[in-house]
Design a protein around this motif. Sequence first.
Motif, PDB file in Angstrom:
ATOM      1  N   VAL A 102       0.844  -1.203   0.000  1.00 37.07           N
ATOM      2  CA  VAL A 102       0.000   0.000   0.000  1.00 37.07           C
ATOM      3  C   VAL A 102       0.874   1.245   0.000  1.00 37.07           C
ATOM      4  O   VAL A 102       0.650   2.186  -0.775  1.00 37.07           O
ATOM      5  CB  VAL A 102      -0.968  -0.012   1.202  1.00 37.07           C
ATOM      6  CG1 VAL A 102      -1.623   1.346   1.395  1.00 37.07           C
ATOM      7  CG2 VAL A 102      -2.020  -1.095   1.032  1.00 37.07           C
ATOM      8  N   LEU A 127      -1.967   9.484  -2.440  1.00 43.04           N
ATOM      9  CA  LEU A 127      -3.162   8.920  -1.804  1.00 43.04           C
ATOM     10  C   LEU A 127      -4.373   9.133  -2.709  1.00 43.04           C
ATOM     11  O   LEU A 127      -4.691  10.270  -3.054  1.00 43.04           O
ATOM     12  CB  LEU A 127      -3.424   9.600  -0.461  1.00 43.04           C
ATOM     13  CG  LEU A 127      -2.677   9.063   0.740  1.00 43.04           C
ATOM     14  CD1 LEU A 127      -2.857  10.002   1.936  1.00 43.04           C
ATOM     15  CD2 LEU A 127      -3.129   7.667   1.091  1.00 43.04           C
ATOM     16  N   HIS A 169      -8.747   8.247   0.859  1.00 36.83           N
ATOM     17  CA  HIS A 169      -7.892   7.363   1.652  1.00 36.83           C
ATOM     18  C   HIS A 169      -6.938   8.174   2.520  1.00 36.83           C
ATOM     19  O   HIS A 169      -6.415   9.206   2.104  1.00 36.83           O
ATOM     20  CB  HIS A 169      -7.078   6.431   0.749  1.00 36.83           C
ATOM     21  CG  HIS A 169      -7.895   5.378   0.097  1.00 36.83           C
ATOM     22  ND1 HIS A 169      -8.213   4.197   0.713  1.00 36.83           N
ATOM     23  CD2 HIS A 169      -8.478   5.343  -1.125  1.00 36.83           C
ATOM     24  CE1 HIS A 169      -8.946   3.472  -0.095  1.00 36.83           C
ATOM     25  NE2 HIS A 169      -9.127   4.142  -1.231  1.00 36.83           N
ATOM     26  N   HIS A 170      -6.747   7.707   3.741  1.00 38.12           N
ATOM     27  CA  HIS A 170      -5.765   8.262   4.661  1.00 38.12           C
ATOM     28  C   HIS A 170      -5.476   7.207   5.713  1.00 38.12           C
ATOM     29  O   HIS A 170      -6.243   6.256   5.871  1.00 38.12           O
ATOM     30  CB  HIS A 170      -6.228   9.582   5.285  1.00 38.12           C
ATOM     31  CG  HIS A 170      -7.520   9.501   6.029  1.00 38.12           C
ATOM     32  ND1 HIS A 170      -8.742   9.394   5.403  1.00 38.12           N
ATOM     33  CD2 HIS A 170      -7.783   9.517   7.351  1.00 38.12           C
ATOM     34  CE1 HIS A 170      -9.706   9.352   6.314  1.00 38.12           C
ATOM     35  NE2 HIS A 170      -9.134   9.419   7.506  1.00 38.12           N
ATOM     36  N   PHE A 171      -4.363   7.343   6.403  1.00 39.37           N
ATOM     37  CA  PHE A 171      -3.915   6.299   7.316  1.00 39.37           C
ATOM     38  C   PHE A 171      -3.651   6.845   8.710  1.00 39.37           C
ATOM     39  O   PHE A 171      -3.066   7.913   8.865  1.00 39.37           O
ATOM     40  CB  PHE A 171      -2.613   5.656   6.815  1.00 39.37           C
ATOM     41  CG  PHE A 171      -2.643   5.236   5.380  1.00 39.37           C
ATOM     42  CD1 PHE A 171      -3.685   4.472   4.875  1.00 39.37           C
ATOM     43  CD2 PHE A 171      -1.629   5.618   4.525  1.00 39.37           C
ATOM     44  CE1 PHE A 171      -3.713   4.087   3.542  1.00 39.37           C
ATOM     45  CE2 PHE A 171      -1.642   5.240   3.191  1.00 39.37           C
ATOM     46  CZ  PHE A 171      -2.687   4.482   2.702  1.00 39.37           C
ATOM     47  N   GLN A 179      -2.394  12.055   5.681  1.00 39.22           N
ATOM     48  CA  GLN A 179      -3.638  12.462   5.039  1.00 39.22           C
ATOM     49  C   GLN A 179      -3.404  13.661   4.135  1.00 39.22           C
ATOM     50  O   GLN A 179      -3.117  13.511   2.963  1.00 39.22           O
ATOM     51  CB  GLN A 179      -4.715  12.758   6.080  1.00 39.22           C
ATOM     52  CG  GLN A 179      -6.073  13.054   5.490  1.00 39.22           C
ATOM     53  CD  GLN A 179      -7.165  13.169   6.542  1.00 39.22           C
ATOM     54  OE1 GLN A 179      -6.889  13.250   7.730  1.00 39.22           O
ATOM     55  NE2 GLN A 179      -8.398  13.169   6.097  1.00 39.22           N
ATOM     56  N   ASP A 205      -7.152   2.535   7.728  1.00 42.01           N
ATOM     57  CA  ASP A 205      -7.624   3.454   6.689  1.00 42.01           C
ATOM     58  C   ASP A 205      -9.124   3.622   6.915  1.00 42.01           C
ATOM     59  O   ASP A 205      -9.933   2.835   6.441  1.00 42.01           O
ATOM     60  CB  ASP A 205      -7.344   2.901   5.293  1.00 42.01           C
ATOM     61  CG  ASP A 205      -7.770   3.851   4.183  1.00 42.01           C
ATOM     62  OD1 ASP A 205      -8.534   4.806   4.458  1.00 42.01           O
ATOM     63  OD2 ASP A 205      -7.347   3.637   3.031  1.00 42.01           O
ATOM     64  N   SER A 232     -11.269   5.569   5.744  1.00 47.17           N
ATOM     65  CA  SER A 232     -12.100   5.911   4.596  1.00 47.17           C
ATOM     66  C   SER A 232     -12.795   4.688   4.011  1.00 47.17           C
ATOM     67  O   SER A 232     -13.842   4.813   3.382  1.00 47.17           O
ATOM     68  CB  SER A 232     -11.269   6.605   3.516  1.00 47.17           C
ATOM     69  OG  SER A 232     -10.392   5.679   2.893  1.00 47.17           O
ATOM     70  N   GLN A 257     -13.015   2.233  14.742  1.00 48.05           N
ATOM     71  CA  GLN A 257     -11.921   3.065  14.274  1.00 48.05           C
ATOM     72  C   GLN A 257     -12.168   4.530  14.590  1.00 48.05           C
ATOM     73  O   GLN A 257     -13.283   5.018  14.435  1.00 48.05           O
ATOM     74  CB  GLN A 257     -11.741   2.897  12.764  1.00 48.05           C
ATOM     75  CG  GLN A 257     -11.426   1.459  12.382  1.00 48.05           C
ATOM     76  CD  GLN A 257     -10.261   0.903  13.149  1.00 48.05           C
ATOM     77  OE1 GLN A 257      -9.288   1.604  13.397  1.00 48.05           O
ATOM     78  NE2 GLN A 257     -10.349  -0.341  13.562  1.00 48.05           N
TER      79      GLN A 257
END
Length: 161
Positions: free
Chosen positions: A22, A31, A35-37, A67, A105, A107, A139
């Motif tokens: 990823v 990204l 999507h963001h982590f 992000q 993630d 999202s 989350q």
Amino acid sequence: MSRGIDYGNLMHRAMRGLIETVLRDVQARGLPGDHHFFITFDTTHPDAELADWLSDRYPDEMTVVMQHWFDKLEVTDEGFSVTLNFGDDPERLYIPYDAIKTFVDPSVEFGLRFETQEEDDDNDEDEDPVPPKPTRTRQPQPDGKANGKDAQIVQLDRFRK
């Protein structure tokens, strides 16, 4: 005694490989979409690199967010480096995959949690430690609140002996 297949550690390596894949894609293409982590890691890991003021502030573990702004993402076979902004103060971090405790993630409601159980003093020294396992969890959202939905996280407990 015959040696068995260590499915727990094989799964552990596969999940770390997923994170690497990823991050390599993000390094190449950025990204996509929303999507963001959220990445929580062990700041005491011997190969983790972070500024002294960050390790003083987070002596055990730290959660970083990739992000809106991150820079110079460099992904290797062992971990990744990234520059993140901490209150208008850019800092370079190196996070080994083995130091990662959670990778989320929100999202797409995806997350991995790596848990280890401390070995009892009574355990045979030849035994492997209990490998990390993914679990089901709620989350956090960027505002710090749970999203009210369970994340889609692989549950391996039912396959353990």
